[in-house]
Motif scaffolding. Structure first.
Motif, short mmCIF file in Angstrom:
data_model
loop_
_atom_site.label_atom_id
_atom_site.label_comp_id
_atom_site.label_asym_id
_atom_site.label_seq_id
_atom_site.Cartn_x
_atom_site.Cartn_y
_atom_site.Cartn_z
N SER B 1 21.34 20.73 59.49
CA SER B 1 22.44 20.13 58.77
C SER B 1 23.10 21.19 57.90
CB SER B 1 21.97 19.00 57.89
OG SER B 1 21.05 19.46 56.94
N GLN B 2 24.34 21.06 57.68
CA GLN B 2 25.10 22.08 56.96
C GLN B 2 24.84 21.95 55.48
OE1 GLN B 2 29.07 22.64 58.51
NE2 GLN B 2 29.87 22.83 56.45
N GLN B 3 24.57 23.07 54.84
CA GLN B 3 24.27 23.04 53.42
C GLN B 3 25.53 22.98 52.60
OE1 GLN B 3 22.12 22.25 51.33
NE2 GLN B 3 20.91 23.99 50.67
N GLY B 4 26.52 23.83 52.96
CA GLY B 4 27.71 23.93 52.15
C GLY B 4 28.95 23.47 52.88
N GLU B 5 29.75 22.73 52.17
CA GLU B 5 31.05 22.36 52.72
C GLU B 5 32.09 22.72 51.68
OE1 GLU B 5 29.40 18.53 55.25
OE2 GLU B 5 31.14 18.32 53.97
N GLU B 6 33.18 23.32 52.13
CA GLU B 6 34.15 23.82 51.19
C GLU B 6 35.49 23.17 51.37
OE1 GLU B 6 32.33 28.03 52.11
OE2 GLU B 6 33.91 28.20 50.61
N ASP B 7 36.21 23.11 50.25
CA ASP B 7 37.59 22.69 50.32
C ASP B 7 38.39 23.45 49.27
OD1 ASP B 7 36.46 20.49 48.27
OD2 ASP B 7 38.63 20.70 48.00
N PRO B 8 39.66 23.73 49.48
CA PRO B 8 40.34 23.40 50.73
C PRO B 8 39.93 24.38 51.83
CG PRO B 8 41.79 24.66 49.33
CD PRO B 8 40.53 24.43 48.53
N GLN B 9 40.26 24.10 53.05
CA GLN B 9 39.98 25.02 54.14
C GLN B 9 40.94 26.19 54.10
OE1 GLN B 9 39.71 23.10 57.93
NE2 GLN B 9 37.76 22.14 57.43
N ALA B 10 42.15 25.94 53.62
CA ALA B 10 43.14 27.00 53.51
C ALA B 10 43.94 26.81 52.23
CB ALA B 10 44.06 27.01 54.72
N LEU B 11 44.26 27.93 51.61
CA LEU B 11 44.98 27.90 50.35
C LEU B 11 45.97 29.06 50.32
CD1 LEU B 11 45.15 26.62 47.51
CD2 LEU B 11 43.31 28.17 46.80
N SER B 12 47.21 28.75 49.97
CA SER B 12 48.24 29.79 49.90
C SER B 12 48.89 29.74 48.53
CB SER B 12 49.28 29.57 51.00
OG SER B 12 50.26 30.60 50.96
N ILE B 13 48.86 30.85 47.82
CA ILE B 13 49.42 30.89 46.47
C ILE B 13 50.23 32.17 46.28
CG2 ILE B 13 47.56 29.52 45.46
CD1 ILE B 13 46.28 32.11 44.48
N GLN B 14 50.94 32.22 45.17
CA GLN B 14 51.71 33.42 44.82
C GLN B 14 50.84 34.32 43.96
OE1 GLN B 14 54.78 32.64 47.09
NE2 GLN B 14 54.97 34.36 45.67
N GLU B 15 51.12 35.59 44.06
CA GLU B 15 50.42 36.56 43.23
C GLU B 15 50.56 36.17 41.76
OE1 GLU B 15 51.83 40.54 43.96
OE2 GLU B 15 49.78 41.27 44.20
N GLY B 16 49.47 36.29 41.05
CA GLY B 16 49.50 35.95 39.63
C GLY B 16 48.98 34.55 39.34
N GLU B 17 49.03 33.69 40.34
CA GLU B 17 48.51 32.33 40.14
C GLU B 17 46.99 32.34 40.24
OE1 GLU B 17 52.22 29.64 41.87
OE2 GLU B 17 50.52 30.07 43.18
N ASN B 18 46.40 31.23 39.82
CA ASN B 18 44.95 31.06 39.94
C ASN B 18 44.63 30.33 41.24
OD1 ASN B 18 44.81 32.20 37.41
ND2 ASN B 18 44.49 30.25 36.35
N ALA B 19 43.47 30.64 41.79
CA ALA B 19 43.00 29.98 43.00
C ALA B 19 41.66 29.34 42.73
CB ALA B 19 42.88 30.98 44.15
N THR B 20 41.51 28.09 43.11
CA THR B 20 40.24 27.39 42.93
C THR B 20 39.74 26.89 44.27
OG1 THR B 20 40.83 26.67 40.71
CG2 THR B 20 39.05 25.49 41.81
#
Lengths: 114, 112
Positions: B1-20
């Motif tokens: 069984s899979q231990q980790g599942e992540e979201d979002p699968q894809a994220l697109s942001i502008q330079e300078g922004e924060n990514a979570t």
């Protein structure tokens, strides 16, 4: 100190051919792990060596895959015969026996089966 | 069984922004780790957070761990184009042999 190295960096083969991937762990690291990432999917564990012994090979997909670590130094992973679904990136990692949580990964071998 | 599942699968942001990026797992863990894979390159270990820690910082990275919710988050502040990569959470399997169970990863694109 040299890191984990893998050879080749990229391999393109025809379906049915054989390919051998090599991993040289960091000197002194008895733990050696193989993982692979099939396109777009998660990175999956294949197997774990402690020195030359296979500790866990529960992730090996089938008997077309054979891993060895003769002498407890470098390891090879042979795929024979290769199938299309074997395409992906194969990573090797090593760690010290006393610090299994700190794994050092190699750059990976990108395998493309046509 | 899979231990980790992540979201979002894809994220697109502008330079300078924060990514979570978020990661959820299913079983008890001793620690949770985050890795980065740049295109065509190997996995780079970013940060490890132990089960008794709630938050950890490393440069522009901030990781949180909520063991009650079995989740972790990775925050990259003031993102740069060079942060463009795939990010994976991973946790050691219960067997304690060091075998890591990875999530599917989040592909981050930082636009200049």
């Amino acid at each position: 100190e040299a890191g984990v190295t893998q050879f080749p960096s990229h391999s393109v083969i025809e379906k049915g051919q054989t390919v051998t991937l090599r991993c040289d762990p960091i000197s002194g690291h008895d733990n050696l792990y193989w993982y692979r990432r099939v396109m777009g999917k998660e990175i999956k564990f294949l197997l774990h060596f402690v020195k030359e012994s296979k500790q866990d090979e529960s992730g090996m997909p089938n008997n077309r895959f054979l891993a060895e670590r003769t002498g407890g130094t470098y390891s090879t992973l042979k795929v024979q015969p290769a199938e299309l679904e074997d395409s992906g990136v194969y990573f090797c990692a090593s760690s010290q026996v006393g610090a299994p949580d700190t794994q050092y990964f190699g750059p990976g071998t990108r395998l493309t089966v046509l | 069984s899979q231990q980790g599942e992540e979201d979002p699968q894809a994220l697109s942001i502008q330079e300078g922004e924060n990514a979570t990026m978020n990661c959820s797992y299913k079983t008890s863990i001793n620690n949770l780790q985050w890795y980065r894979q740049n295109s065509g390159r190997g996995l780079v270990h970013l940060i490890l957070i132990r089960s008794n820690e709630r938050e950890k910082h490393s440069g522009r990275l901030r990781v949180t761990l909520d063991t009650s919710k079995k989740s972790s988050s990775l925050l990259i502040t003031a993102s740069r184009a060079a942060d463009t990569a795939s990010y994976f959470c991973a946790a050691p399997a219960l067997s304690n042999t060091g075998k890591l169970i990875f999530g599917q990863g989040t592909t981050l694109q930082v636009k200049p």
